[in-house]
Motif scaffolding. Sequence first.
Motif, PDB file in Angstrom:
ATOM      1  N   VAL A 182       0.856  -1.177   0.000  1.00 50.73           N
ATOM      2  CA  VAL A 182       0.000   0.000   0.000  1.00 50.73           C
ATOM      3  C   VAL A 182       0.899   1.237   0.000  1.00 50.73           C
ATOM      4  O   VAL A 182       1.894   1.294   0.710  1.00 50.73           O
ATOM      5  CB  VAL A 182      -0.924   0.007   1.238  1.00 50.73           C
ATOM      6  N   PHE A 183       0.545   2.220  -0.803  1.00 53.31           N
ATOM      7  CA  PHE A 183       1.361   3.427  -0.863  1.00 53.31           C
ATOM      8  C   PHE A 183       0.466   4.631  -1.094  1.00 53.31           C
ATOM      9  O   PHE A 183      -0.738   4.502  -1.357  1.00 53.31           O
ATOM     10  CB  PHE A 183       2.437   3.320  -1.946  1.00 53.31           C
ATOM     11  N   ALA A 184       1.058   5.791  -0.990  1.00 55.39           N
ATOM     12  CA  ALA A 184       0.300   7.029  -1.122  1.00 55.39           C
ATOM     13  C   ALA A 184       1.078   7.992  -1.989  1.00 55.39           C
ATOM     14  O   ALA A 184       2.301   7.963  -2.047  1.00 55.39           O
ATOM     15  CB  ALA A 184       0.061   7.643   0.253  1.00 55.39           C
ATOM     16  N   ASP A 185       0.345   8.843  -2.695  1.00 53.33           N
ATOM     17  CA  ASP A 185       1.005   9.929  -3.403  1.00 53.33           C
ATOM     18  C   ASP A 185       0.283  11.219  -3.062  1.00 53.33           C
ATOM     19  O   ASP A 185      -0.426  11.302  -2.059  1.00 53.33           O
ATOM     20  CB  ASP A 185       1.071   9.663  -4.913  1.00 53.33           C
ATOM     21  N   ARG A 186       0.455  12.233  -3.895  1.00 54.57           N
ATOM     22  CA  ARG A 186      -0.058  13.560  -3.566  1.00 54.57           C
ATOM     23  C   ARG A 186      -1.566  13.574  -3.349  1.00 54.57           C
ATOM     24  O   ARG A 186      -2.076  14.265  -2.473  1.00 54.57           O
ATOM     25  CB  ARG A 186       0.319  14.530  -4.689  1.00 54.57           C
ATOM     26  N   ASP A 187      -2.313  12.781  -4.133  1.00 59.88           N
ATOM     27  CA  ASP A 187      -3.770  12.924  -4.052  1.00 59.88           C
ATOM     28  C   ASP A 187      -4.531  11.613  -4.041  1.00 59.88           C
ATOM     29  O   ASP A 187      -5.736  11.585  -4.275  1.00 59.88           O
ATOM     30  CB  ASP A 187      -4.275  13.785  -5.215  1.00 59.88           C
ATOM     31  N   SER A 188      -3.863  10.484  -3.783  1.00 57.97           N
ATOM     32  CA  SER A 188      -4.606   9.216  -3.797  1.00 57.97           C
ATOM     33  C   SER A 188      -3.978   8.205  -2.859  1.00 57.97           C
ATOM     34  O   SER A 188      -2.797   8.272  -2.528  1.00 57.97           O
ATOM     35  CB  SER A 188      -4.649   8.647  -5.215  1.00 57.97           C
ATOM     36  N   CYS A 189      -4.850   7.248  -2.431  1.00 58.46           N
ATOM     37  CA  CYS A 189      -4.399   6.073  -1.689  1.00 58.46           C
ATOM     38  C   CYS A 189      -4.422   4.905  -2.658  1.00 58.46           C
ATOM     39  O   CYS A 189      -5.439   4.666  -3.315  1.00 58.46           O
ATOM     40  CB  CYS A 189      -5.329   5.784  -0.513  1.00 58.46           C
ATOM     41  N   SER A 190      -3.321   4.178  -2.785  1.00 59.80           N
ATOM     42  CA  SER A 190      -3.199   3.143  -3.807  1.00 59.80           C
ATOM     43  C   SER A 190      -2.529   1.907  -3.236  1.00 59.80           C
ATOM     44  O   SER A 190      -1.973   1.929  -2.137  1.00 59.80           O
ATOM     45  CB  SER A 190      -2.377   3.673  -4.997  1.00 59.80           C
ATOM     46  N   PHE A 191      -2.590   0.802  -4.018  1.00 63.02           N
ATOM     47  CA  PHE A 191      -1.808  -0.376  -3.671  1.00 63.02           C
ATOM     48  C   PHE A 191      -1.471  -1.131  -4.943  1.00 63.02           C
ATOM     49  O   PHE A 191      -2.069  -0.925  -6.006  1.00 63.02           O
ATOM     50  CB  PHE A 191      -2.553  -1.266  -2.668  1.00 63.02           C
ATOM     51  N   CYS A 192      -0.458  -1.995  -4.836  1.00 59.81           N
ATOM     52  CA  CYS A 192      -0.009  -2.832  -5.954  1.00 59.81           C
ATOM     53  C   CYS A 192      -0.666  -4.194  -5.785  1.00 59.81           C
ATOM     54  O   CYS A 192      -0.400  -4.898  -4.802  1.00 59.81           O
ATOM     55  CB  CYS A 192       1.521  -2.941  -5.923  1.00 59.81           C
ATOM     56  N   ASN A 193      -1.544  -4.594  -6.748  1.00 57.79           N
ATOM     57  CA  ASN A 193      -2.303  -5.837  -6.562  1.00 57.79           C
ATOM     58  C   ASN A 193      -1.483  -7.060  -6.945  1.00 57.79           C
ATOM     59  O   ASN A 193      -0.311  -6.966  -7.329  1.00 57.79           O
ATOM     60  CB  ASN A 193      -3.633  -5.778  -7.308  1.00 57.79           C
ATOM     61  N   ASP A 194      -2.115  -8.247  -6.862  1.00 52.24           N
ATOM     62  CA  ASP A 194      -1.394  -9.505  -7.096  1.00 52.24           C
ATOM     63  C   ASP A 194      -0.878  -9.638  -8.515  1.00 52.24           C
ATOM     64  O   ASP A 194       0.049 -10.416  -8.776  1.00 52.24           O
ATOM     65  CB  ASP A 194      -2.305 -10.696  -6.753  1.00 52.24           C
ATOM     66  N   SER A 195      -1.471  -8.887  -9.451  1.00 48.61           N
ATOM     67  CA  SER A 195      -1.026  -8.952 -10.852  1.00 48.61           C
ATOM     68  C   SER A 195      -0.056  -7.822 -11.180  1.00 48.61           C
ATOM     69  O   SER A 195       0.188  -7.549 -12.355  1.00 48.61           O
ATOM     70  CB  SER A 195      -2.249  -8.893 -11.786  1.00 48.61           C
ATOM     71  N   ALA A 196       0.493  -7.159 -10.156  1.00 48.89           N
ATOM     72  CA  ALA A 196       1.451  -6.057 -10.329  1.00 48.89           C
ATOM     73  C   ALA A 196       0.826  -4.909 -11.106  1.00 48.89           C
ATOM     74  O   ALA A 196       1.445  -4.321 -12.002  1.00 48.89           O
ATOM     75  CB  ALA A 196       2.722  -6.537 -11.008  1.00 48.89           C
ATOM     76  N   VAL A 197      -0.393  -4.556 -10.749  1.00 42.73           N
ATOM     77  CA  VAL A 197      -1.102  -3.434 -11.353  1.00 42.73           C
ATOM     78  C   VAL A 197      -1.482  -2.459 -10.242  1.00 42.73           C
ATOM     79  O   VAL A 197      -1.954  -2.873  -9.177  1.00 42.73           O
ATOM     80  CB  VAL A 197      -2.364  -3.909 -12.100  1.00 42.73           C
ATOM     81  N   VAL A 198      -1.277  -1.142 -10.482  1.00 42.14           N
ATOM     82  CA  VAL A 198      -1.629  -0.128  -9.499  1.00 42.14           C
ATOM     83  C   VAL A 198      -3.142   0.034  -9.441  1.00 42.14           C
ATOM     84  O   VAL A 198      -3.806   0.241 -10.460  1.00 42.14           O
ATOM     85  CB  VAL A 198      -0.973   1.226  -9.838  1.00 42.14           C
ATOM     86  N   VAL A 199      -3.685  -0.066  -8.230  1.00 44.07           N
ATOM     87  CA  VAL A 199      -5.115   0.132  -8.013  1.00 44.07           C
ATOM     88  C   VAL A 199      -5.289   1.297  -7.047  1.00 44.07           C
ATOM     89  O   VAL A 199      -4.718   1.294  -5.958  1.00 44.07           O
ATOM     90  CB  VAL A 199      -5.776  -1.139  -7.428  1.00 44.07           C
ATOM     91  N   ILE A 200      -6.054   2.316  -7.472  1.00 44.15           N
ATOM     92  CA  ILE A 200      -6.320   3.473  -6.619  1.00 44.15           C
ATOM     93  C   ILE A 200      -7.556   3.184  -5.782  1.00 44.15           C
ATOM     94  O   ILE A 200      -8.644   2.933  -6.313  1.00 44.15           O
ATOM     95  CB  ILE A 200      -6.523   4.744  -7.458  1.00 44.15           C
TER      96      ILE A 200
END
Length: 793
Positions: free
Chosen positions: A178-196
């Motif tokens: 799980v990670f964060a940037d300037r304007d969203s909460c996101s994570f890297c899913n099991d298929s290595a795709v960014v999901v916001i």
Amino acid sequence: MLRCLCALIGLAVSSGAPVINGSSVLNISSMPITYYGKKYEQVYVSFTNDHTTFCFDGYYDPPTRQDCLVAAPAAVTLFAYEFIQANPTSTVLQAIPSITSAFVGKVVISVKLDTFHRFEFLNCGTEAGLFLDGPVGLVDLLVNGITVDTLKVNSTEGAVFDISGCRHSGFVYKRGQVFADRDSCSFCNDSAVVVITRKCGDMERCQGNGICMLDTSCTVTGPNIIDVNNNVHIVKDRCAYSLLSTPSVPGFHVLANFRERRRKDVSFLDSVTLRLGGSGVDIHLEQGGRVRLDDTVLSLDSLAQTFHGVELSKDPTGVTATRSVSNHTISVFFDGNTAQIIFKGDGAAVVASLDGLCGNSGMSLSDALLEESASGCAVLHSGAADSTINCSMATECCNLLKEVPFTVCHNLIGPEPYIKTCIETLCRYPAVDALNCQFLEAYAGACSLNSSTYRTDALEGWRSQAGCSPPQAFCQDRICGGHEFCAEKTDGGEIGCFCRAIFASPYTSAGTLGDPTVCGPNSASVSLLGCLLEEEGIDYSSLRLKDQTCTGHMDKLTGKVTFRFDSSNSCGTEVTANNSQIIYKNTIATQNSSSDVIISREQVYIDFSCVYTQPEIKSEAFTVLDSSLIQHVMSGSWNYTLSMKAYTDAGRTRAVRLGTHVKLDQKIWVELKTDGLEGSLVAVVTDSCWATSEASPGANPRYDLITNGCGNPNDKTLKVEGNGLGTSNHFSFNMFRFSRTSGDVYLHCKVKLCPKLNQDCSPSCSGGVRGRRSSRPKYEDEATAFITMAWTN
């Protein structure tokens, strides 16, 4: 050799695989590889004496921060490659259970390192694997030029690795992270795709757990305030301003105080004040890392201490103050040059309540001006442009914020305000005291404050690239007086306390080091400014009156050094009578100054007296009256022009010009040059050069520099070069004045000509490297030339 290697490659790949000699670009668009979340359709294979590299975005070039595999150097530079479609029964992914996508195929590259090896890139859609046959040794995996993993394969059976991941904002994340940037909460899913998972509002930051919190910062550096909306206020005066306050953290008000430094027309952040309304006290964060609670100086270290609800700590980089109330926190960091304020809250609704120049972009400077600002602080001053400033070079330095590695911060905080303020400041104010690095450091710090998942390695190497030192508080623990500021000296980088420009202006414009003599009944005193002495490199403790036991007294409050004599302690004062009036006279000079020598290279020699008007106090720097003299000489067969010119460098490229200050003990070079003589036939010999304190060459006292073509052996600073070798020669010496005077210095030189036929015209001097072929040079006395140059202080 080619046939042998082809046979080796044939053992590892099909017979149709092409064999390539040397570095090459492989088109793999038919079997693209997703390397740590980024899809590539080319591989750049290159060989050097140090590495074999497989890069996806150009041939290996470390400064460009690429995506690469870096392996051991190859024994030869031949390799083969091929594409292999996946076999439905393939079990290759069984060794990588983390990959959940289907195996599509692979790109196989075969090359001979210490032995023959294969590098197989496995295409699994958004995921990817890497098979290495063994023993490959060590292979570094680089993303954006940073090593994210080092693979070690020593077995002959090979090994397989997962090279999947997500890319976001220049960073790499693992599956499930799980990670964060300037304007969203996101994570890297099991298929290595960014999901916001959630979009955050303006000035909110994801805390890494799906919750958006207000998390914004303000930077104050130089004369500039960059607010939470990335807008800029420029302070042009020397007043105090409101930076930040909010009802969410009641009774806590952040103020900024601005002062001038070397120039009257450019102000800098000088200190930060935390006003605690509930307790009625102020905490001052000041230059040198000093922190005051009202008038009490606090002793701080890296372990936080709490004063009236404010946590304070100090480390080599600066001072941090933090105030927390409920779910809101304001932190202030100050390193002596830059203040960075971060506000954290539980919702964007509090944004509207942020007041002050940091929080309210619509607030004008006049609205934020504090009533307790110093009297006259709003008066604006002007100053002549600094001719030493190279604005183009300053702009180039500031524009580094547009380039790698700062680009990783651009999505977090825009660099434009920092670039603009950097250029505007450095084009008006010299890049001293690490000012050129200050704006880069401020932006890097703001990037850190504006990301809860900030990666310190993302900006790795920016300081060495920009020629900046590691972060540290400027002038830490060097405390200067109220009319002073801490700065770097130009000779060696040591720090010292310099006079602020407005305060020092009456003295510098008059060319004095202090106040006029104060005369009293049978007494006199002179006060010199300690900061002006320090700028001149003068240690006030080395100064004495004529009686060497009489020293100056430093007043730490005023920063003045006072020298005094009276009837109880005359300090060597000379008393004379003139027309029924008594004159008291004394001198401030460097310790152990003697009247027994003709010349001196001491920096200070100040006469002061009473009852009559006293001489002006001057710093010992000599101004050139005649910087270049030319004399036309005609005598007999000789018709030539003689010039004498002074320089401040050994290469004689920086001429001393009219008005140039030449300091005592500064080395200068004097060149005597002729025009109109044939160098193959005649040589110019400087027969003699001497100095007097009056314009007449026959005046006394007289100090000989050159006699009979040879330098004064008692002056170790003197060096004569090229005398009698050609149509010009030069000599160098350290600047002096005549002892017990503060008057002018006149330099006189007598030049003769010497026919070069069958003789050596260079004078024979004791200790010299050349001798004469004849008993003495045959000077042409009829063509003697005489020339004079003068200095005055």
